[in-house]
Design a protein around this motif. Structure first.
Motif, short mmCIF file in Angstrom:
data_model
loop_
_atom_site.label_atom_id
_atom_site.label_comp_id
_atom_site.label_asym_id
_atom_site.label_seq_id
_atom_site.Cartn_x
_atom_site.Cartn_y
_atom_site.Cartn_z
N LYS A 71 -71.55 -5.51 -24.34
CA LYS A 71 -71.28 -6.21 -23.04
C LYS A 71 -72.30 -6.18 -22.19
CE LYS A 71 -68.38 -2.56 -22.06
NZ LYS A 71 -68.64 -1.49 -23.36
N THR A 72 -73.18 -5.23 -21.93
CA THR A 72 -74.36 -5.37 -21.22
C THR A 72 -75.47 -6.25 -21.46
OG1 THR A 72 -73.82 -2.84 -20.06
CG2 THR A 72 -75.97 -3.58 -19.49
N THR A 73 -75.88 -6.08 -22.91
CA THR A 73 -76.69 -6.85 -23.59
C THR A 73 -76.25 -8.66 -23.28
OG1 THR A 73 -76.95 -5.13 -25.15
CG2 THR A 73 -78.14 -7.10 -25.42
N ARG A 124 -77.40 2.04 -21.71
CA ARG A 124 -76.10 2.42 -21.76
C ARG A 124 -75.51 2.55 -20.41
NH1 ARG A 124 -73.53 6.16 -24.72
NH2 ARG A 124 -71.83 5.06 -23.63
N THR A 125 -74.44 1.98 -20.32
CA THR A 125 -73.80 2.05 -18.84
C THR A 125 -73.18 3.25 -18.66
OG1 THR A 125 -73.12 -0.59 -19.22
CG2 THR A 125 -71.92 0.70 -17.53
N GLY A 151 -67.96 1.67 -21.84
CA GLY A 151 -67.16 2.01 -23.10
C GLY A 151 -66.20 3.18 -22.84
N ASP A 174 -76.21 -11.16 -35.70
CA ASP A 174 -77.05 -11.27 -36.50
C ASP A 174 -76.95 -10.19 -37.85
OD1 ASP A 174 -78.87 -8.69 -35.49
OD2 ASP A 174 -77.75 -9.77 -34.11
N GLN A 200 -79.19 -10.46 -28.59
CA GLN A 200 -80.74 -9.94 -28.83
C GLN A 200 -81.42 -10.76 -30.04
OE1 GLN A 200 -79.90 -5.13 -28.07
NE2 GLN A 200 -80.63 -5.81 -30.06
N1 LIG Z 1 -78.88 -6.40 -33.82
C1 LIG Z 1 -78.22 -6.43 -32.60
N2 LIG Z 1 -77.74 -5.48 -31.78
C2 LIG Z 1 -77.28 -5.61 -30.63
C3 LIG Z 1 -77.19 -7.00 -30.26
N3 LIG Z 1 -76.54 -6.88 -29.05
C4 LIG Z 1 -76.42 -5.52 -28.64
N4 LIG Z 1 -76.73 -4.85 -29.59
C5 LIG Z 1 -76.81 -3.58 -29.71
O1 LIG Z 1 -75.54 -2.95 -29.65
C6 LIG Z 1 -75.71 -1.47 -28.88
C7 LIG Z 1 -74.70 -1.59 -27.59
O2 LIG Z 1 -75.14 -2.65 -26.73
P1 LIG Z 1 -74.78 -2.50 -25.03
O3 LIG Z 1 -74.95 -3.89 -24.55
O4 LIG Z 1 -75.48 -1.40 -24.40
O5 LIG Z 1 -73.34 -2.10 -25.13
P2 LIG Z 1 -72.12 -1.82 -24.18
O6 LIG Z 1 -70.80 -2.58 -24.52
O7 LIG Z 1 -72.57 -2.26 -22.80
O8 LIG Z 1 -72.03 -0.38 -24.08
P3 LIG Z 1 -71.78 0.83 -23.18
O9 LIG Z 1 -72.35 0.54 -22.05
O10 LIG Z 1 -72.02 2.03 -23.75
O11 LIG Z 1 -69.92 0.60 -22.69
C8 LIG Z 1 -77.24 -1.53 -28.49
O12 LIG Z 1 -77.75 -0.64 -29.36
C9 LIG Z 1 -77.65 -2.79 -28.85
O13 LIG Z 1 -79.07 -2.75 -29.07
C10 LIG Z 1 -77.71 -8.02 -31.08
O14 LIG Z 1 -77.57 -9.23 -30.71
N5 LIG Z 1 -78.08 -7.58 -32.30
#
Ligand SMILES: Nc1nc2c(ncn2[C@@H]2O[C@H](COP(=O)(O)OP(=O)(O)OP(=O)(O)O)[C@@H](O)[C@H]2O)c(=O)[nH]1
Ligand SMILES: [Mg+2]
Length: 300
Positions: free
Chosen positions: A16-18, A63-64, A94, A208, A247
């Motif tokens: 989500k955050t990414t 991480r959030t 999460g 990816d 990413q």
């Molecule tokens: N290979 C790959 N990994 C990704 C991609 N986008 C996110 N990730 C990985 O997924 C994981 C979680 O990403 P976040 O964006 O922190 O997920 P979140 O849903 O915000 O997580 P919480 O804050 O814990 O709820 C991280 O390790 C990122 O590096 C992507 O496009 N490709």
């Protein structure tokens, strides 16, 4: 123009955050053409700038923290309209999501957000394998964890394995993602909240790392329960599935730069926005706003 509110939900580490970081970078930099553009912004968007610059530099977002209802607000607009459209994202951590699943209780602030949502952006990750496995599959893969009467793992019955599982403590966050998601959607749509989105977009993040299949096929194969739930209500609540790599590949954390990753390769892409990959429904290759355009009802 009415304000449009979208909610982003997904279990821990579902991307989500990414997504928010990459989306902000994309519409702020205008390096790549997108169907929606950045609207006018008032107030404090320091957090967005911070995560977007981290993203652009090729580091994982942080991480959030739990209990954060990080008010990510990205205003977008249709290029041809002079009217602005406000899109509000709620980056629910999460852990908060999992607590709602475990307790079936939400606080009044969250309840209000669910009630006022127009669209729902559901995040699931292509890298979390757990949803593939049933208890029987685990038994077949780990025969040593099973009772020792026979060497042939295939003859274990579901009840043998279930008995074994009875000794394990129930950790809500370890439940398959699709079960947590469907349970939450059902609870929110039910009395007393009666909150149903008008449309749903499922974003499969880390695309990816997904096999070479369509996002729809991935959902059918990997999350059949969620697929069935969405199909079943699709006449009232249409849904779409997109594969998104926000990413472009794996990235290390800033504090652990030596962790093996695809960072070096990704940083060779001169325009950072072009690291992003979006698959589905005619979206152009890097356009993270395409799912949001449809979610907002701007496209039938
Ligand atoms: N290979 C790959 N990994 C990704 C991609 N986008 C996110 N990730 C990985 O997924 C994981 C979680 O990403 P976040 O964006 O922190 O997920 P979140 O849903 O915000 O997580 P919480 O804050 O814990 O709820 C991280 O390790 C990122 O590096 C992507 O496009 N490709
Ligand atoms: Mg997060």
């Amino acid at each position: 123009m009415p304000k449009v509110n979208h909610m982003i939900i997904g279990v821990q580490a579902s991307g989500k955050t990414t997504f928010a970081a990459a989306l902000w970078y994309l519409v702020d930099s205008r390096e790549v053409d997108t169907v929606l553009k950045k609207g006018s912004h008032n107030g404090d968007y320091q957090y967005l700038e911070m995560i977007a610059s981290n993203w652009a530099a090729g580091w994982q977002v942080e991480r959030t923290p739990s209990d954060t209802l990080e008010p990510i607000r990205i205003n977008l607009k249709k290029p041809i309209d002079s009217d602005e459209v406000d899109l509000n994202f709620l980056d629910l951590s999460g852990e908060t999501f999992e607590r709602i699943f475990a307790t079936r209780a939400v606080n009044s602030k969250l309840e209000e957000l669910f009630r006022s949502m127009d669209g729902l952006l559901l995040f699931v990750s292509a890298v979390r394998k757990k949803d593939d496995l049933s208890i029987l599959d685990i038994g077949l893969k780990m025969p040593e964890a099973m009772p020792a009467e026979t060497d042939d793992a295939e003859v274990y019955s579901a009840s043998d394995i279930a008995q074994n599982e009875l000794n394990a403590e129930f950790v809500p966050g370890n439940a398959p993602q699709q079960i947590q998601i469907v349970d939450l959607l059902q609870a929110v749509a039910d009395v007393p909240m009666n909150a149903k989105p008008k449309r749903v977009v499922v974003i499969i993040s880390a695309w990816d790392k997904a096999p070479a299949i369509t996002p729809e096929k991935w959902l059918v194969d990997r999350m059949p329960l969620l697929h069935q739930y969405l199909e079943n209500q699709s006449t009232d609540v249409p849904y779409r599935v997109y594969g998104v790599s926000a990413q472009g590949g794996s990235l290390p954390k800033r504090e652990k730069p030596q962790t093996p990753s695809e960072r070096e390769h990704l940083l060779k892409v001169k325009i950072p926005g072009e690291r992003i990959k979006v698959v589905g429904h005619g979206a152009s290759a890097h356009d993270l706003t395409h799912p949001i355009q449809w979610l907002s009802g701007f496209e039938d």
